[in-house]
Scaffold this motif. Sequence first.
Motif, PDB file in Angstrom:
ATOM      1  N   THR A 143       0.846  -1.200   0.000  1.00 55.25           N
ATOM      2  CA  THR A 143       0.000   0.000   0.000  1.00 55.25           C
ATOM      3  C   THR A 143       0.876   1.242   0.000  1.00 55.25           C
ATOM      4  O   THR A 143       1.725   1.405   0.885  1.00 55.25           O
ATOM      5  CB  THR A 143      -0.925   0.013   1.228  1.00 55.25           C
ATOM      6  N   ASP A 144       0.691   2.086  -1.002  1.00 57.56           N
ATOM      7  CA  ASP A 144       1.443   3.342  -1.118  1.00 57.56           C
ATOM      8  C   ASP A 144       2.936   3.113  -0.933  1.00 57.56           C
ATOM      9  O   ASP A 144       3.643   3.871  -0.253  1.00 57.56           O
ATOM     10  CB  ASP A 144       0.929   4.370  -0.102  1.00 57.56           C
ATOM     11  N   SER A 145       3.414   2.039  -1.532  1.00 58.07           N
ATOM     12  CA  SER A 145       4.843   1.736  -1.509  1.00 58.07           C
ATOM     13  C   SER A 145       5.182   0.890  -2.724  1.00 58.07           C
ATOM     14  O   SER A 145       4.320   0.210  -3.298  1.00 58.07           O
ATOM     15  CB  SER A 145       5.236   0.989  -0.231  1.00 58.07           C
ATOM     16  N   CYS A 146       6.431   0.938  -3.130  1.00 57.52           N
ATOM     17  CA  CYS A 146       6.906   0.112  -4.228  1.00 57.52           C
ATOM     18  C   CYS A 146       8.335  -0.308  -3.938  1.00 57.52           C
ATOM     19  O   CYS A 146       8.986   0.199  -3.025  1.00 57.52           O
ATOM     20  CB  CYS A 146       6.794   0.831  -5.575  1.00 57.52           C
ATOM     21  N   PHE A 147       8.812  -1.252  -4.739  1.00 54.17           N
ATOM     22  CA  PHE A 147      10.132  -1.850  -4.540  1.00 54.17           C
ATOM     23  C   PHE A 147      10.962  -1.645  -5.791  1.00 54.17           C
ATOM     24  O   PHE A 147      10.450  -1.707  -6.912  1.00 54.17           O
ATOM     25  CB  PHE A 147       9.977  -3.338  -4.251  1.00 54.17           C
ATOM     26  N   GLN A 148      12.243  -1.392  -5.596  1.00 52.67           N
ATOM     27  CA  GLN A 148      13.199  -1.266  -6.703  1.00 52.67           C
ATOM     28  C   GLN A 148      14.456  -2.040  -6.338  1.00 52.67           C
ATOM     29  O   GLN A 148      15.039  -1.820  -5.275  1.00 52.67           O
ATOM     30  CB  GLN A 148      13.547   0.203  -6.940  1.00 52.67           C
ATOM     31  N   THR A 243       6.204   5.554  -0.289  1.00 52.24           N
ATOM     32  CA  THR A 243       7.506   4.999   0.065  1.00 52.24           C
ATOM     33  C   THR A 243       8.123   4.233  -1.096  1.00 52.24           C
ATOM     34  O   THR A 243       7.490   3.326  -1.650  1.00 52.24           O
ATOM     35  CB  THR A 243       7.392   4.066   1.285  1.00 52.24           C
ATOM     36  N   ILE A 244       9.330   4.609  -1.467  1.00 50.59           N
ATOM     37  CA  ILE A 244      10.132   3.855  -2.430  1.00 50.59           C
ATOM     38  C   ILE A 244      11.142   3.037  -1.629  1.00 50.59           C
ATOM     39  O   ILE A 244      11.947   3.591  -0.879  1.00 50.59           O
ATOM     40  CB  ILE A 244      10.889   4.790  -3.396  1.00 50.59           C
ATOM     41  N   ILE A 245      11.101   1.712  -1.778  1.00 47.07           N
ATOM     42  CA  ILE A 245      12.049   0.827  -1.100  1.00 47.07           C
ATOM     43  C   ILE A 245      13.077   0.372  -2.122  1.00 47.07           C
ATOM     44  O   ILE A 245      12.724  -0.165  -3.176  1.00 47.07           O
ATOM     45  CB  ILE A 245      11.335  -0.381  -0.470  1.00 47.07           C
ATOM     46  N   ASN A 246      14.345   0.575  -1.808  1.00 49.89           N
ATOM     47  CA  ASN A 246      15.436   0.336  -2.756  1.00 49.89           C
ATOM     48  C   ASN A 246      16.391  -0.704  -2.184  1.00 49.89           C
ATOM     49  O   ASN A 246      16.953  -0.511  -1.100  1.00 49.89           O
ATOM     50  CB  ASN A 246      16.181   1.657  -3.007  1.00 49.89           C
ATOM     51  N   LYS A 247      16.557  -1.807  -2.886  1.00 48.78           N
ATOM     52  CA  LYS A 247      17.576  -2.795  -2.521  1.00 48.78           C
ATOM     53  C   LYS A 247      18.876  -2.382  -3.203  1.00 48.78           C
ATOM     54  O   LYS A 247      18.971  -2.374  -4.431  1.00 48.78           O
ATOM     55  CB  LYS A 247      17.167  -4.193  -2.957  1.00 48.78           C
ATOM     56  N   LYS A 251      21.433  -4.276   0.888  1.00 47.85           N
ATOM     57  CA  LYS A 251      20.723  -3.655   1.996  1.00 47.85           C
ATOM     58  C   LYS A 251      19.463  -2.964   1.474  1.00 47.85           C
ATOM     59  O   LYS A 251      19.329  -2.696   0.282  1.00 47.85           O
ATOM     60  CB  LYS A 251      21.613  -2.630   2.710  1.00 47.85           C
ATOM     61  N   LEU A 252      18.551  -2.660   2.392  1.00 47.99           N
ATOM     62  CA  LEU A 252      17.331  -1.954   2.026  1.00 47.99           C
ATOM     63  C   LEU A 252      17.390  -0.505   2.485  1.00 47.99           C
ATOM     64  O   LEU A 252      17.865  -0.204   3.591  1.00 47.99           O
ATOM     65  CB  LEU A 252      16.105  -2.632   2.647  1.00 47.99           C
ATOM     66  N   PHE A 253      16.910   0.372   1.623  1.00 51.08           N
ATOM     67  CA  PHE A 253      16.813   1.793   1.914  1.00 51.08           C
ATOM     68  C   PHE A 253      15.422   2.261   1.486  1.00 51.08           C
ATOM     69  O   PHE A 253      14.798   1.669   0.605  1.00 51.08           O
ATOM     70  CB  PHE A 253      17.888   2.583   1.163  1.00 51.08           C
ATOM     71  N   SER A 254      14.954   3.331   2.096  1.00 51.70           N
ATOM     72  CA  SER A 254      13.641   3.845   1.721  1.00 51.70           C
ATOM     73  C   SER A 254      13.695   5.359   1.627  1.00 51.70           C
ATOM     74  O   SER A 254      14.523   6.022   2.271  1.00 51.70           O
ATOM     75  CB  SER A 254      12.564   3.423   2.727  1.00 51.70           C
ATOM     76  N   CYS A 255      12.830   5.900   0.812  1.00 48.74           N
ATOM     77  CA  CYS A 255      12.664   7.345   0.700  1.00 48.74           C
ATOM     78  C   CYS A 255      11.195   7.644   0.507  1.00 48.74           C
ATOM     79  O   CYS A 255      10.383   6.754   0.236  1.00 48.74           O
ATOM     80  CB  CYS A 255      13.500   7.912  -0.449  1.00 48.74           C
ATOM     81  N   GLN A 256      10.854   8.912   0.659  1.00 47.88           N
ATOM     82  CA  GLN A 256       9.469   9.350   0.548  1.00 47.88           C
ATOM     83  C   GLN A 256       9.310  10.305  -0.627  1.00 47.88           C
ATOM     84  O   GLN A 256      10.228  11.052  -0.970  1.00 47.88           O
ATOM     85  CB  GLN A 256       9.026  10.060   1.840  1.00 47.88           C
ATOM     86  N   GLN A 257       8.145  10.253  -1.242  1.00 47.27           N
ATOM     87  CA  GLN A 257       7.768  11.234  -2.245  1.00 47.27           C
ATOM     88  C   GLN A 257       6.264  11.432  -2.161  1.00 47.27           C
ATOM     89  O   GLN A 257       5.566  10.656  -1.486  1.00 47.27           O
ATOM     90  CB  GLN A 257       8.197  10.798  -3.646  1.00 47.27           C
ATOM     91  N   ASP A 258       5.757  12.448  -2.841  1.00 45.16           N
ATOM     92  CA  ASP A 258       4.338  12.788  -2.667  1.00 45.16           C
ATOM     93  C   ASP A 258       3.500  12.467  -3.897  1.00 45.16           C
ATOM     94  O   ASP A 258       2.455  13.067  -4.118  1.00 45.16           O
ATOM     95  CB  ASP A 258       4.180  14.261  -2.269  1.00 45.16           C
ATOM     96  N   PHE A 259       3.954  11.498  -4.695  1.00 41.28           N
ATOM     97  CA  PHE A 259       3.180  11.095  -5.871  1.00 41.28           C
ATOM     98  C   PHE A 259       3.468   9.629  -6.185  1.00 41.28           C
ATOM     99  O   PHE A 259       4.483   9.066  -5.777  1.00 41.28           O
ATOM    100  CB  PHE A 259       3.518  11.968  -7.084  1.00 41.28           C
ATOM    101  N   SER A 260       2.555   9.017  -6.921  1.00 46.67           N
ATOM    102  CA  SER A 260       2.733   7.626  -7.320  1.00 46.67           C
ATOM    103  C   SER A 260       3.829   7.518  -8.376  1.00 46.67           C
ATOM    104  O   SER A 260       3.866   8.316  -9.320  1.00 46.67           O
ATOM    105  CB  SER A 260       1.431   7.069  -7.902  1.00 46.67           C
ATOM    106  N   PRO A 261       4.735   6.518  -8.264  1.00 40.76           N
ATOM    107  CA  PRO A 261       5.762   6.340  -9.290  1.00 40.76           C
ATOM    108  C   PRO A 261       5.220   5.717 -10.568  1.00 40.76           C
ATOM    109  O   PRO A 261       5.917   5.681 -11.583  1.00 40.76           O
ATOM    110  CB  PRO A 261       6.761   5.402  -8.607  1.00 40.76           C
ATOM    111  N   PHE A 262       3.980   5.236 -10.516  1.00 39.73           N
ATOM    112  CA  PHE A 262       3.397   4.579 -11.689  1.00 39.73           C
ATOM    113  C   PHE A 262       2.669   5.614 -12.544  1.00 39.73           C
ATOM    114  O   PHE A 262       1.466   5.515 -12.811  1.00 39.73           O
ATOM    115  CB  PHE A 262       2.486   3.440 -11.247  1.00 39.73           C
ATOM    116  N   ASN A 263       3.435   6.618 -12.957  1.00 34.64           N
ATOM    117  CA  ASN A 263       2.877   7.761 -13.678  1.00 34.64           C
ATOM    118  C   ASN A 263       3.422   7.848 -15.100  1.00 34.64           C
ATOM    119  O   ASN A 263       3.507   8.926 -15.667  1.00 34.64           O
ATOM    120  CB  ASN A 263       3.163   9.058 -12.911  1.00 34.64           C
ATOM    121  N   VAL A 264       3.796   6.678 -15.653  1.00 32.92           N
ATOM    122  CA  VAL A 264       4.342   6.629 -17.007  1.00 32.92           C
ATOM    123  C   VAL A 264       3.179   6.514 -17.999  1.00 32.92           C
ATOM    124  O   VAL A 264       2.441   5.524 -17.997  1.00 32.92           O
ATOM    125  CB  VAL A 264       5.322   5.459 -17.170  1.00 32.92           C
TER     126      VAL A 264
END
Length: 442
Positions: A143-148, A243-247, A251-264
Amino acid sequence: MASLTYLSGFGNEFASEDPRCPGALPEGQNNPQVCPYGLYAEQLSGSAFTCPRSSNKRSWLYRILPSVRHKPFTAMKCEDLTESWNEVDPDPNQLRWLPFIIPKASEKKVDFVAGLHTLCGAGDSKSRNGIGIHVYACNTSMTDSCFQNSDGDFLIVPQQGEVLITTEFGKMTVEPNEICVIQQGMRFAVNVFGETRGYILEVYGAHFELPDLGPIGANGLANPRDFLTPVAWYEDRRVEGYTIINKYQGKLFSCQQDFSPFNVVAWHGNYTPYKYNLENFMVINCVAFDHADPSIFTVLTAKSTRPGVAIADFVIFPPRWGVADHTFRPPYYHRNCMSEFMGLIKGHYEAKEEGFQPGGGSLHSIMTPHGPDEDCFEKNSTTVLKPERVAEGTMAFMFESSFSMAVTKWGLQTCQRLDKNYYKCWEPLKSHFNPNWRPTSK
């Protein structure tokens, strides 16, 4: 759930745009001064710019906001996802796991990322050479998060429960007996519809491709036309604290943004996520005598720099006809210079019909002997050979690698699914040696 359509093919140049925005793909150039609909142009590269054209991978994405617009990444807890291969001492024994436990949603909600567990692997994502084998067991949608994954490609093999994977390129529904590949750097979110489990093969530094066919010729194994790529789909959605979760480097890292990344809104290129239905595999098999090497069942391979040696192969054992004469038809007893992890999507594996269960796995390490259990050997040594269907209703697979894989602490201890009696399936094997044997006249 929205109906999905796909473009078909593998390794070719594709183009797709959301039908709500006709003409979103620029004409004649990749990066115009002003993109249609006021979109941003962004390139996603999966290879070095100077790779030969045949291996150059990149796609252009035309999006509402570029992916660079986010807060700084900070470290987050990795749980059982790891690249630490020295947590416990090496174990050269034959290893088998009972079906991995799926957490109950009534006890704890676990999404795809939280449900990732590393079982074994080798190499180093920093040097871009190696693999990881993971399982996922979850019960809740992201929910309101994705993985990269910045480290490598994920080959995802669902075993229980379909998954709806939303990517920057569009959506894919992937069911058990299908696979999908999310390539390095692509952002995705996983929706589930109940208790869900599967396997993941991760490769660093190489991408999956179709194996060469050699003497097989032009047709056979997995056909390029059966690989499916999603059609562009976008959402223009503002979200507080997406939340963007980045492997990254294991290791795992996360960052925040105020829009959906699925905006292509539109994309084109040859670097995409894709899926494949294992039922479409064209089996090549023995039709005279002996037992062919499992390489004839390779769906996808990630090549190393050594000719003929793979970082990893994805191999399946689908339903097929067995017709070889004068032959012990199941897999033979074997030691080799590769590591072999096997999983079972459904059914019963022919060489071990008891003990090896769907949702579990086994690992036979480099030069560790393995083969049929006693019951399989005795039955197939005396059976009347005639054409018969093999593996009907079954789908077993193998992740095979030239790396000598280390098993994690989770795999050996924490998961508590290690079958400590696995070795006993070979203990009943007895000697049939007869020094007085003589060949019978024909």
